[in-house]
Design a protein around this motif. Sequence first.
Motif, PDB file in Angstrom:
ATOM      1  N   LEU A  20     -44.332  41.380  54.134  1.00  0.00           N
ATOM      2  CA  LEU A  20     -45.728  41.107  54.301  1.00  0.00           C
ATOM      3  C   LEU A  20     -46.468  39.752  53.604  1.00  0.00           C
ATOM      4  CD1 LEU A  20     -45.468  44.462  53.728  1.00  0.00           C
ATOM      5  CD2 LEU A  20     -47.248  44.657  55.312  1.00  0.00           C
ATOM      6  N   TYR A  21     -47.287  39.190  53.978  1.00  0.00           N
ATOM      7  CA  TYR A  21     -48.147  38.457  53.302  1.00  0.00           C
ATOM      8  C   TYR A  21     -49.873  38.715  53.879  1.00  0.00           C
ATOM      9  CZ  TYR A  21     -44.178  35.252  52.042  1.00  0.00           C
ATOM     10  OH  TYR A  21     -43.404  34.557  51.827  1.00  0.00           O
ATOM     11  N   PRO A  22     -50.492  38.406  52.698  1.00  0.00           N
ATOM     12  CA  PRO A  22     -51.842  38.572  52.741  1.00  0.00           C
ATOM     13  C   PRO A  22     -52.506  37.585  53.858  1.00  0.00           C
ATOM     14  CG  PRO A  22     -51.630  38.381  50.646  1.00  0.00           C
ATOM     15  CD  PRO A  22     -50.265  37.947  51.477  1.00  0.00           C
ATOM     16  N   PRO A  23     -53.697  38.071  54.624  1.00  0.00           N
ATOM     17  CA  PRO A  23     -54.218  37.237  55.535  1.00  0.00           C
ATOM     18  C   PRO A  23     -54.632  35.601  55.054  1.00  0.00           C
ATOM     19  CG  PRO A  23     -55.524  39.282  55.439  1.00  0.00           C
ATOM     20  CD  PRO A  23     -54.388  39.251  54.218  1.00  0.00           C
ATOM     21  N   GLY A  24     -53.985  34.754  56.102  1.00  0.00           N
ATOM     22  CA  GLY A  24     -54.305  33.324  55.766  1.00  0.00           C
ATOM     23  C   GLY A  24     -52.870  32.883  55.296  1.00  0.00           C
ATOM     24  N   LYS A  25     -51.983  33.412  54.713  1.00  0.00           N
ATOM     25  CA  LYS A  25     -50.844  33.065  54.049  1.00  0.00           C
ATOM     26  C   LYS A  25     -49.764  32.901  55.337  1.00  0.00           C
ATOM     27  CE  LYS A  25     -49.725  34.022  49.761  1.00  0.00           C
ATOM     28  NZ  LYS A  25     -49.893  32.807  49.028  1.00  0.00           N
ATOM     29  N   VAL A  26     -49.483  31.814  55.654  1.00  0.00           N
ATOM     30  CA  VAL A  26     -48.522  31.724  56.954  1.00  0.00           C
ATOM     31  C   VAL A  26     -47.364  31.758  56.403  1.00  0.00           C
ATOM     32  CG1 VAL A  26     -48.033  30.408  58.913  1.00  0.00           C
ATOM     33  CG2 VAL A  26     -50.155  30.390  58.266  1.00  0.00           C
ATOM     34  N   PRO A  27     -46.320  32.618  56.817  1.00  0.00           N
ATOM     35  CA  PRO A  27     -44.729  32.636  56.145  1.00  0.00           C
ATOM     36  C   PRO A  27     -44.223  31.331  56.564  1.00  0.00           C
ATOM     37  CG  PRO A  27     -45.326  34.619  57.519  1.00  0.00           C
ATOM     38  CD  PRO A  27     -46.481  33.692  57.800  1.00  0.00           C
ATOM     39  N   LEU A  28     -43.067  30.977  55.730  1.00  0.00           N
ATOM     40  CA  LEU A  28     -42.490  29.687  56.020  1.00  0.00           C
ATOM     41  C   LEU A  28     -41.547  30.005  57.088  1.00  0.00           C
ATOM     42  CD1 LEU A  28     -41.085  27.176  54.664  1.00  0.00           C
ATOM     43  CD2 LEU A  28     -39.194  28.786  53.837  1.00  0.00           C
ATOM     44  N   GLY A  29     -41.659  28.785  57.931  1.00  0.00           N
ATOM     45  CA  GLY A  29     -41.107  28.699  59.375  1.00  0.00           C
ATOM     46  C   GLY A  29     -41.939  29.146  60.533  1.00  0.00           C
ATOM     47  N   VAL A  30     -43.204  29.718  59.954  1.00  0.00           N
ATOM     48  CA  VAL A  30     -44.001  30.074  61.215  1.00  0.00           C
ATOM     49  C   VAL A  30     -45.071  28.975  61.532  1.00  0.00           C
ATOM     50  CG1 VAL A  30     -45.659  31.869  61.854  1.00  0.00           C
ATOM     51  CG2 VAL A  30     -43.640  32.403  60.444  1.00  0.00           C
ATOM     52  N   LYS A  90     -41.802  34.827  47.461  1.00  0.00           N
ATOM     53  CA  LYS A  90     -41.521  35.767  48.496  1.00  0.00           C
ATOM     54  C   LYS A  90     -42.413  36.749  48.903  1.00  0.00           C
ATOM     55  CE  LYS A  90     -36.521  35.731  47.100  1.00  0.00           C
ATOM     56  NZ  LYS A  90     -35.461  36.429  46.408  1.00  0.00           N
ATOM     57  N   PRO A  91     -42.235  37.203  50.052  1.00  0.00           N
ATOM     58  CA  PRO A  91     -43.461  38.129  50.535  1.00  0.00           C
ATOM     59  C   PRO A  91     -43.643  39.320  49.763  1.00  0.00           C
ATOM     60  CG  PRO A  91     -41.507  38.195  51.977  1.00  0.00           C
ATOM     61  CD  PRO A  91     -41.058  37.254  50.746  1.00  0.00           C
ATOM     62  N   ILE A  92     -44.297  40.156  49.982  1.00  0.00           N
ATOM     63  CA  ILE A  92     -44.602  41.547  49.789  1.00  0.00           C
ATOM     64  C   ILE A  92     -43.562  42.426  50.334  1.00  0.00           C
ATOM     65  CG2 ILE A  92     -46.113  43.473  49.155  1.00  0.00           C
ATOM     66  CD1 ILE A  92     -48.284  41.225  49.390  1.00  0.00           C
ATOM     67  N   GLU A  93     -42.524  43.301  50.017  1.00  0.00           N
ATOM     68  CA  GLU A  93     -41.664  43.705  50.972  1.00  0.00           C
ATOM     69  C   GLU A  93     -41.162  45.162  50.378  1.00  0.00           C
ATOM     70  OE1 GLU A  93     -37.799  41.673  50.459  1.00  0.00           O
ATOM     71  OE2 GLU A  93     -38.816  40.345  48.787  1.00  0.00           O
ATOM     72  N   CYS A  94     -40.587  45.830  51.249  1.00  0.00           N
ATOM     73  CA  CYS A  94     -40.086  47.216  51.007  1.00  0.00           C
ATOM     74  C   CYS A  94     -39.044  47.605  52.207  1.00  0.00           C
ATOM     75  CB  CYS A  94     -41.223  48.169  50.889  1.00  0.00           C
ATOM     76  SG  CYS A  94     -42.101  48.501  52.304  1.00  0.00           S
ATOM     77  N   THR A  95     -38.445  48.841  51.958  1.00  0.00           N
ATOM     78  CA  THR A  95     -37.681  49.301  52.723  1.00  0.00           C
ATOM     79  C   THR A  95     -38.214  50.825  53.227  1.00  0.00           C
ATOM     80  OG1 THR A  95     -35.642  48.072  52.218  1.00  0.00           O
ATOM     81  CG2 THR A  95     -35.497  50.119  53.352  1.00  0.00           C
ATOM     82  N   GLN A  96     -38.531  50.961  54.367  1.00  0.00           N
ATOM     83  CA  GLN A  96     -39.055  51.991  54.853  1.00  0.00           C
ATOM     84  C   GLN A  96     -38.036  53.198  55.463  1.00  0.00           C
ATOM     85  OE1 GLN A  96     -41.313  51.716  58.489  1.00  0.00           O
ATOM     86  NE2 GLN A  96     -42.583  53.612  58.137  1.00  0.00           N
ATOM     87  N   LEU A  97     -38.139  54.497  54.855  1.00  0.00           N
ATOM     88  CA  LEU A  97     -37.211  55.468  54.968  1.00  0.00           C
ATOM     89  C   LEU A  97     -37.648  56.424  56.111  1.00  0.00           C
ATOM     90  CD1 LEU A  97     -36.021  55.932  51.366  1.00  0.00           C
ATOM     91  CD2 LEU A  97     -35.048  54.303  53.038  1.00  0.00           C
TER      92      LEU A  97
END
Length: 1006
Positions: free
Chosen positions: A323-333, A367-374
């Motif tokens: 995830l990225y906050p609003p307005g922060k376009v991810p790399l490659g997008v 890097k983005p905010i990230e996690c693994t969902q279980l």
Amino acid sequence: MESERDRRTDALGDLRVLPDEILCAILERLTPRDAARVACVSSVMYILCNEEPLWMSLCLKGASGLVQYRGSWKKTVLHKYVSPHMQLLSLFNVNVFGTGHFECSENLPDKYIEYHRGPLNFDGKSSNTTSLLSIFYFPGKIIHKTFLRLYRCHTTLDAFYADTGNVQRIKDISLEDFYNEYDAKKPVMLSGLADTWPAKHKWTTDQLLIDYGDVAFKISQRSFRKISMKFKDYVSYMKIQHDEDPLYIFDEKFGEAAPSLLKDYGVPHLFQEDFFDILDTDKRPSYRWFIIGPERSGASWHVDPALTSAWNTLLCGRKRWALYPPGKVPLGVTVHVNEEDGDVNVETPSSLQWWLDFYPLLADEDKPIECTQLPGETIYVPSGWWHCVLNLETTIAVTQNFVNSNNFEFVCLDMAPGYHHKGVCRAGLLALDEDSYENVRQSASCNEKDTTYSDLSRKEKRAKTQKDVDDLYYEGAINDVSRSYNLWKEGFSYDINFLSKFLDIDRDHYSSMWSSGNSIGQRELREWLSKLWIQKPKMRELIWKGACIALNANKWLECLSKICAFHNLPPPTDDERLPVGTGSNPVYLVGNSVVKIFVEGGLEASLYGLGTELEFHCLLHEANSPLSEHIPNVLACGIIYLENGSYTNLSWDGKGVPDIIVKNNLAGKKCNSDGFSFDVWGKKQLEYRNAGMPVNGSVAGHSSIWPYMITKRCEGNMFAELRDKLTWEDITNLASFLGEQLRHLHLLPYPPLNISSFSDIEHELGLAVANGCITTVNCKSNAAAEWGLFTRTLTKMRKDVSSRLTKGDPIPSKLIEKIDEYIPPDFAKLLNITENFGNGACKPCSWIHTDIMDDNIYMKPSLVCSTTSGNTEDTTMVDNGLLSNYEVKSWCPSHIIDFSDLSIGDPLFDLIPIYLDVFRGDSYLLKKFLESYRLPFASNISGYESTEGGPKFGRLSYVAMCYCILHDDNVLGAVFSIWEELRSAKSWEEVELTVWGELNNYKGFP
């Protein structure tokens, strides 16, 4: 062994100058048979034409309805589109070694079945490429491209598990704490919310297969086509597929397909508030999805529609989130915003491709905010946040989007007309060009410290366009990364007051183009806000803010107040501040009056709207028509305009030309200064000029002058509000009522077209330039001239109709391709006008309302006193609610309203909104309508059949279907919504007879 050499140059010939990406794009536009043939051309084409992504694209491009996977996408395509004999021939190719082979296909003899290698396995960290590269016998870029695709298709994702993450995990949290700390602020992973759900135990692949194996669910793919698979077929696909971007079930209609699934889960207590639940199911935008996907599938980078927030609960498997906050376009997008209607399009790599090719390039701080969902966990994604999901194994989940008090204004902002604000909400200040950016820097008061995301925001790297990994660090990309980071630091804030600064003040909700990407239409938005206003009185301050953003409600309220003061009406109360209904103009209920401000289409169209309606009312009373009893009386009318910062009112009865109109050069050269200056024939000429022309994003100039009308308020309620409460007898009575009133309308005399001036009109309309397909009409009769104007307008609307229908609600492409052969080139011949006028066989034109929909019909209640024995009937009608000691016996139709879209033409046009919107396609109600109508239509008065047009020219259903296709509104969207089975129709004749077949039985006239 032959020495290594680059065969690309020899194998491609002149095509060698094209990069592989362009070649692949060209191949995707071929038919399956041509793709199989091109594979025989050379070794390079063999490789390109046998890649599964190509055949997956070819399959999905041509598919509709149910799809059954046949072990590979090539076999799936050939099984569906090619006969068994042609399968055998088409599958014969020349491979890179020059030897022939056959791939496995159903029903082929065993001797033709190719030996299949075992599956290729990659662990996500390292790979043995020797065996893979050995299947290609030449070096070059194509090996690299194909290898990367195969790598992504066969990689395993065990190494992608992130046992740690920077998304906070919480087990128990109160609603108040959630609102204060997370709602509309930052993501959070919540556990325990699904502990009591039956789905926690029932939603496994094996159990769902038992319970829903034969149920068809919608599957995701990168096109607008609606494709589905039976669950048992999808499970088979998941087990054997090796797609780079696998299909996954993403079904927003699962509640209709399998209603019992809805009983297996409930909306968590943190997300109960949802402002969209006030809308009827058929008008509510998609909001809940049943999601199942195999390893490597997922959702690529996106922001949720309409800037809604979402929760997603996982029942089986593991998902990796970024995830990225609003307005922060991810790399490659890359974010594209259409500068006409504000539609937003996002170009992004697949989820797996982004994790493999882009994520490794990011420094830790980027890097983005990230996690693994279980399993059992629920993630909350706030409004406007970018997110990307990768399924690490087979997963089963449910998700819902919602609008609550914390994101309501953002949702209203996203639906406002214009484009700057849409881009800024998603791409931050990167959405602005250099000039706009400098203006923001100089004029906007930006807060440098982002208090909302200070602990989560990261420095950003972004490629201007999606490039090859090898090209990411070109100087231009580096400069763009630097600008992106600087723009973020210099003041972007996901704050409603800041984002509202980017609204286009020259565009208005009522007169600007509506973005096709918006989650609901303009009518639905107006209805939504109106219902919220009535049913949530405690939240009116918030609803008013949203209405000011989306509708410019504060401006129209100021106009309303000035109009009321000028005509000595009581000022609008707090309850009356918001426009009512779903019409295309602001309409207000003030006391016992209705105030309508004409806005739609700009000033010229508005003047003709009011002028024509006033002309109609005058003729209606002169003719003493029974219809006048069912149309509200006009109390006053005039024009309000803004000049030098203040509003000025003036009365105007439609006759003559007010000075403010003359001053703005809107009076025609031959404008009638004594009669109705903006009359119906002037309006018809305006319709002709605008027919077939693209609608501008905003109406240029004259945006501060508005005609208006005040009418007597009708008793009772709109049919749109009562539909679900009415008995079948009430509805059939309404059908008969409409037939009777439309009979009166279509018999009403209308002002004839001045025949002496028709030569000037012919010159203006350019009759000889409509593709050479307009028959010359003998203009010695008024009827010929009048019908000529009508049919020539239709012919002009016919131009480029195919391209127009590709926008808006999806229309089956195979039908769009057949439009030109279905619609006649000359509507004068269709209506049998040219040859029969001399014999008097064709009826004259008629007044037509054109817009009788469910919100333009009023019904009155018949009441019975509930305090008596029930035998005493009280006919008292109560406006907007019933007395507490009365109950409704029945509802009777009383009034038809909103005649601003009046025109002159074929009365058959009036059946379109009545049948599709009021009757919802019920052929019995149409029959009841026709039994009361009892008038002939222009095209059936003589039973005419053209030898040129064939028998279809004699069918009323054919004429009606042509009108539907050419209609300015999204009529075909309504058709394919009511009759969903017609999405797989093979011809327009099939659609025509299904929808309008009842018309061909109509013989109910003298």
